[in-house]
Enzyme design. Sequence first.
Site, PDB file in Angstrom:
ATOM      1  N   HIS A  80       0.563  -1.215   0.159  1.00  0.00           N
ATOM      2  CA  HIS A  80       0.533   0.122   0.552  1.00  0.00           C
ATOM      3  C   HIS A  80       0.910   1.056  -0.229  1.00  0.00           C
ATOM      4  CE1 HIS A  80      -3.388  -2.430   2.180  1.00  0.00           C
ATOM      5  NE2 HIS A  80      -3.217  -2.747   0.612  1.00  0.00           N
TER       6      HIS A  80
ATOM      7  N   GLU B  28       0.821   3.980   1.431  1.00  0.00           N
ATOM      8  CA  GLU B  28       1.221   5.506   2.579  1.00  0.00           C
ATOM      9  C   GLU B  28       2.160   3.597   3.591  1.00  0.00           C
ATOM     10  OE1 GLU B  28      -1.885   3.815   1.723  1.00  0.00           O
ATOM     11  OE2 GLU B  28      -3.196   3.744   3.132  1.00  0.00           O
TER      12      GLU B  28
ATOM     13  N   CYS C 299      -5.706   1.472   5.798  1.00  0.00           N
ATOM     14  CA  CYS C 299      -6.259   0.512   6.162  1.00  0.00           C
ATOM     15  C   CYS C 299      -6.130   0.463   7.561  1.00  0.00           C
ATOM     16  CB  CYS C 299      -5.894  -0.576   5.590  1.00  0.00           C
ATOM     17  SG  CYS C 299      -3.891  -0.737   5.312  1.00  0.00           S
TER      18      CYS C 299
ATOM     19  N   CYS D 287      -1.919   0.175   7.047  1.00  0.00           N
ATOM     20  CA  CYS D 287      -1.120   1.515   7.006  1.00  0.00           C
ATOM     21  C   CYS D 287      -1.428   2.678   8.511  1.00  0.00           C
ATOM     22  CB  CYS D 287      -2.191   2.520   5.677  1.00  0.00           C
ATOM     23  SG  CYS D 287      -1.227   1.053   4.518  1.00  0.00           S
TER      24      CYS D 287
END
Length: 162
Positions: free
Chosen positions: A61, A63, A91, A94
């Site tokens: 992801h 981030e 999420c 993250c």
Amino acid sequence: MNSANELNEIDTQLLKKTFRLAEDAKQKGIHPFAAILADDQGQILMDQINGYLPDLDMTGHAERKLMTRASKAYRPDFLAKCTLYISAEPCAMCAGSAYWAGVGRVVYGLSEARLKRITGNHPENPTLDLPCRTVFNSGQRDVEVLGPCLEDEAAKLQEGVW
């Protein structure tokens, strides 16, 4: 914790820049997510698009990858004054990476709940509908959260992907 969704001019510019980065990624066949780390003056320190491809990294992801880079480059006391701008709500993984890196503020576009409605049970994005505020509130320090912001604009990035 701030839960208001009012963006200032810098927040608006940088969040929209994450949308542009995510759109560029989408045009290249990459999942349309992006993140930017900015200092307390709004200067961009780093940016990152989704890293699922080419290795099919389910933890890639934007981030999370950005926070790994940031935590190697900066100390938590500096990152506490920084803002992480993200095209979609982080999420649990993250949000945890932002917390552990030491980021003091998060601004995001698309909510995790709305993303889950958009993606369904897609095998490349089995979305966790767990608000980042819940993750941050479980910690021992405050993380200011602003979002969802410009959510309809953020949601358009996901059209035709899932």
